[in-house]
Structures are given as C-alpha cells and as structure tokens.
Design an enzyme around this catalytic site. Structure first.
Site: not given
Ligand SMILES: NC(=O)c1ccc[n+]([C@@H]2O[C@H](COP(=O)([O-])OP(=O)(O)OC[C@H]3O[C@@H](n4cnc5c(N)ncnc54)[C@H](OP(=O)(O)O)[C@@H]3O)[C@@H](O)[C@H]2O)c1
Length: 437
Positions: A14, A17, A138, A203, A207, A304
């Site tokens: 998420t 990308a 934020i 969670d 934080k 997001g």
């Molecule tokens: N989503 C939010 O709104 C948000 C907000 C604040 C903070 N965050 C933080 O941002 C971080 C990412 O969140 P996200 O929501 O983007 O997570 P996500 O959509 O689950 O994406 C995780 C990514 O990591 C890759 N991945 C997982 N294990 C891996 C490994 N062993 N080697 C290489 N790549 C690996 C996955 O690969 P594949 O795609 O190939 O499976 C995927 O592309 C987390 O720490 C989360 O707490 C997220």
C-alpha cells in the site's frame, strides 16, 4: 545540480507502491525543492510478478531486502515491509551497518528496537527518519523532534488508530453494534482480517511509545503501557456518554506525573465541544501540551497509501537536502545515549474524572448504598443519572450512570469492587476514564 540521491524501496505494498508512483510523477518538482533529484535505483518485495501499477523499468529488483540493503546501489533504504522482526529489522540493521540512511514507516520495529537503531544511526552519522510511523501523514515526529526543541512537554495524547475511530464514530452516528461496525471496517479494508492488534489498542501503544520517548527524552518502553481496547464498548455507553455531553474515543495518552511517566491506551470520554471529540472516521489527531508554545493539536489522515507516502517522501527529501556525512537530527530528538531510563508511574495513582455505568437490582436502598461506597472512597460526583427498569433477567433492574470529579484509579476500583461485594450489581460494571483537554 548535485548528483541524484539513490534510494532503495523495500516493500511495494500500500505505502511502497504509492511512494514509487509519487516519486516518478513528481521527479522535476522534487529535484527543484531538494536541490537534487531523487532516483529509485532498487526495490524489493516478495512477488516479482505482481502488477503494482508502477513502472519499475531500469530499477534493480532484489528478492531479499537484506541483500538490497547490503549490496544495492543505494544511499537510503526506505523500509516499508512492516513487522518488529524478520526482513524489516534485518534490512534496517544491515543498511545502518553499511552506512546507508534509513527511512521507515514501521512503528512496531521502532517501538521494540528504536533506541538501539537510533544509537546505530548516530554512531555512523546517519539519519533514521520515521515520520510515517506515528499518525500516518500528520507531521507529528518533525514537530516534536525539531520544532518544539526547548519546550518542556507535559502531555501528549491522540487518536492514533483510524480503524478504532471509524468503529466508534459509526456506532455513535448509526446506532450500530461494535460487531457490525467492525465487519463494515473489514469490508472497506480499514481493518485487517485479524483486527485484534487495532481494536485491542496495541497499534496505538506502539505509536504512543515512540511519542513518549520524543516528548520526555526517555527510552522507548512499549511493554509498560496500560492497555484497554474498544471491544467492550456498548451502544449503552455511547448513548450515556452523549447524554452527559461526551463522546468516546480510543486515546493514547502519555503524561509526566510526580511518580513517573504515565502511558495509557484506553477508551476515553472527551467533552463533546472539544476539537478532538469532533475527529471522526479514519482521521487521526495528536495533541501536544508544552510550556513555551502552549497547546498544539494536529488533525489529518493517519493512514492510507498516499497520506503515508507523503510523510515517507518528506523524510527522504530531508536526507536529499542534508549535507553528505553530517547527521543533523538525532532520531529520537536527542542523542540516544542521553535518553533517560523510563520510569513508569503506577496506573492506580492516575488522577482524573471517571464515567461509571452500573446495572443494579431495582430495590429500595441501592442508591444510598452506592452513595455510601463512593463517600467511603472520597469520590465526589459531578452527575448521576438513573434510567428506569430495562430488563436484564428475572428481577427488574436499573441503569445508574455516574460521572465523578477528579479522583484516583485506585479509589474508583475500590468503590466499584465494594459495590460488587454488596450484591446489588448485575453484570459487569463499566468504567471509562475522562480526559479533559
Ligand atoms: N498502510 C498504511 O496506511 C500505513 C500507515 C502508516 C504506516 N504504515 C506502515 O508502513 C509499512 C508498510 O505498510 P503497508 O500497508 O504498505 O503494508 P503491505 O501493503 O502489507 O505491504 C508490505 C510489502 O512488503 C513486502 N514484503 C513482505 N515481506 C517481505 C519480505 N520478507 N521481503 C521482501 N518484501 C516483503 C510485500 O511484498 P509483496 O507485495 O510481494 O507481498 C509488500 O509489498 C508498515 O510498517 C506499516 O505499519 C502503513
């Protein structure tokens, strides 16, 4: 113009990308504002064949993010995998060991290992930036780490989990049950298939632990947080809160007290007319109280892809603007060595107002008995509301809702357990702390 800053993005989900797309779309304006281009030279994720809607031509693909951290042609590792251990942690450690700056959105990693990682970054004169780890888009970390330098912070608190805030908002506005709102949050993709981590407050705790260290200059201590989630909040609580002029929010609160630092995450009643009470849905809010500035409240998107990528990009841009080899900002706002040991205040001495909801058997003398137990524990009442018999088994019952003036957690617990042993209470009493901005 200086040479482009080469970055490697580990994790293309998420946030990852979105970040890649935004950097590609805004290459020119980023180069102007940073004084140099930002170039994505390497990426890593699990599935190479997944269509992510982003252009990765000319970018080196690594199946293993640790390999990318060790061998990629990168000056910055952007870690967007997630998780306190495993690939995320190993990649970050490998990057710092190699002399590569790190940007991460990973609150779990920082809550568990933030001090050690900050020390490792400082030792090498590297930047460890993590704006997106707390309250998504934020800019709360920058505010605490840089803008409030010189202020003494007395309290930080906020709504830091969009899923919980969405559920509580829907429960209030639509009159739906907790379970129905959770299902809706899952359907819309706000809540995970296993939402325990969100709704039980973990969670938010991650934080809060990071913010506490920045606010009070102490080591991060995630295990010492008092934790209560929102799963036992009922429609009855929401309605009673509204009747008394409050709304219920899941807050993370950290404050300095004479006995140490209090860190707590729990459902909280906030006065209806305050700004934080009006923060609805998946929006986050963070309040910081400090002596020079006064009260600061920041409200905005807490999650997001794009909102989080915005914070990650800001961190990358800071590195692009920094002078090579000179680390300008300590990760936790001060050198890791000068962080003080965390001193935990006992939750039982927490002082504040309380909302207490009891279901009692409807018989003469019960109200007097409740009043006696409150007086025995030096608790004075701001208000008491009694609802007529509303079922609840064989005997008719009444619901009693009380709001106390400031008292201690210990007094409230003692009073409630004395009432329970008196034998007129039906079911489990509900106690919700009140936070007044
Ligand atoms: N989503 C939010 O709104 C948000 C907000 C604040 C903070 N965050 C933080 O941002 C971080 C990412 O969140 P996200 O929501 O983007 O997570 P996500 O959509 O689950 O994406 C995780 C990514 O990591 C890759 N991945 C997982 N294990 C891996 C490994 N062993 N080697 C290489 N790549 C690996 C996955 O690969 P594949 O795609 O190939 O499976 C995927 O592309 C987390 O720490 C989360 O707490 C997220």
């Amino acid at each position: 113009m200086a040479e482009a800053l080469k970055i490697g993005v580990a994790g293309l989900g998420t946030v990852g990308a979105s970040l890649v797309r935004i950097i590609h779309e805004r290459q020119e304006s980023l180069a102007v504002s940073c004084g140099r281009a930002i170039e994505i030279t390497a990426v890593s994720a699990r599935n190479r064949d997944k269509d992510r809607g982003i252009d990765l031509s000319g970018v080196t693909w690594f199946d293993d993010p640790v390999d990318m951290a060790k061998n990629g042609e990168i000056e910055v590792l952007v870690e967007l995998i997630g998780g306190a251990d495993g690939a995320a942690r190993e990649a970050v450690e490998a990057a710092l060991a190699r002399g590569v700056h790190v940007v991460t959105a990973n609150k779990a990693l920082l809550a568990e290992s933030g001090v050690a990682l900050a020390a490792a970054a400082e030792e090498k004169g590297l930047l460890l930036n993590f704006e997106a780890a707390v309250a998504g888009g934020i800019p709360v970390i920058k505010a605490m780490r840089e803008s409030l330098t010189g202020n003494t912070i007395s309290r930080v608190y906020g709504i830091m989990n969009g899923t919980c805030n969405y559920i509580l908002t829907r429960m209030e506005k639509e009159g739906l049950s907790f379970e129905d709102c959770l299902k809706e949050a899952q359907r819309l993709g706000y809540a995970e298939a296993d939402p325990t981590f969100d709704i039980e407050g973990n969670d938010t705790a991650h934080k809060l632990a990071i913010m506490t260290a920045l606010a009070f200059g102490c080591e991060i201590s995630c295990d010492d947080i008092y934790l209560e989630g929102i799963s036992n909040i009922s429609q009855e609580d929401i309605r009673a809160a509204a009747e008394l002029g409050y709304r219920i929010k899941l807050l993370g609160v950290a404050q300095r007290t004479e006995g140490g630092i209090e860190q707590r995450v729990h459902p909280t009643m906030v006065p209806h007319d305050t700004v934080i009470a009006q923060v609805d849905g998946v929006t986050n809010a963070v309040a910081i109280e400090s002596d020079i500035l006064g009260d600061l409240l920041m409200v905005g998107p807490g999650a997001g892809g794009d909102a989080t990528a915005s914070a990650v990009l800001g961190d990358v841009a800071d590195i692009a603007k920094s002078r090579p080899g000179i680390q300008t900002v300590a990760a936790l706002g001060r050198p890791a060595k000068s962080l003080t040991p965390y001193k935990k205040a006992r939750m039982r001495s927490h002082e504040g107002g309380y909302f207490i909801r009891l279901r009692v058997v409807d018989r003469i003398g019960v109200i007097a008995a409740i009043a006696r137990r409150m007086a025995d524990n030096q608790i004075s009442l701001e208000s008491i509301v009694q609802h007529s018999a509303n079922g609840g088994g064989e005997a008719p019952t009444k619901t009693i809702i009380m709001v106390t003036h400031a008292t201690t957690e210990l007094s409230v617990r003692n009073a409630v357990s004395a009432m329970e042993s008196d034998g007129y209470i039906v079911g489990k009493p509900q106690v919700i702390r009140i936070e007044k901005p």
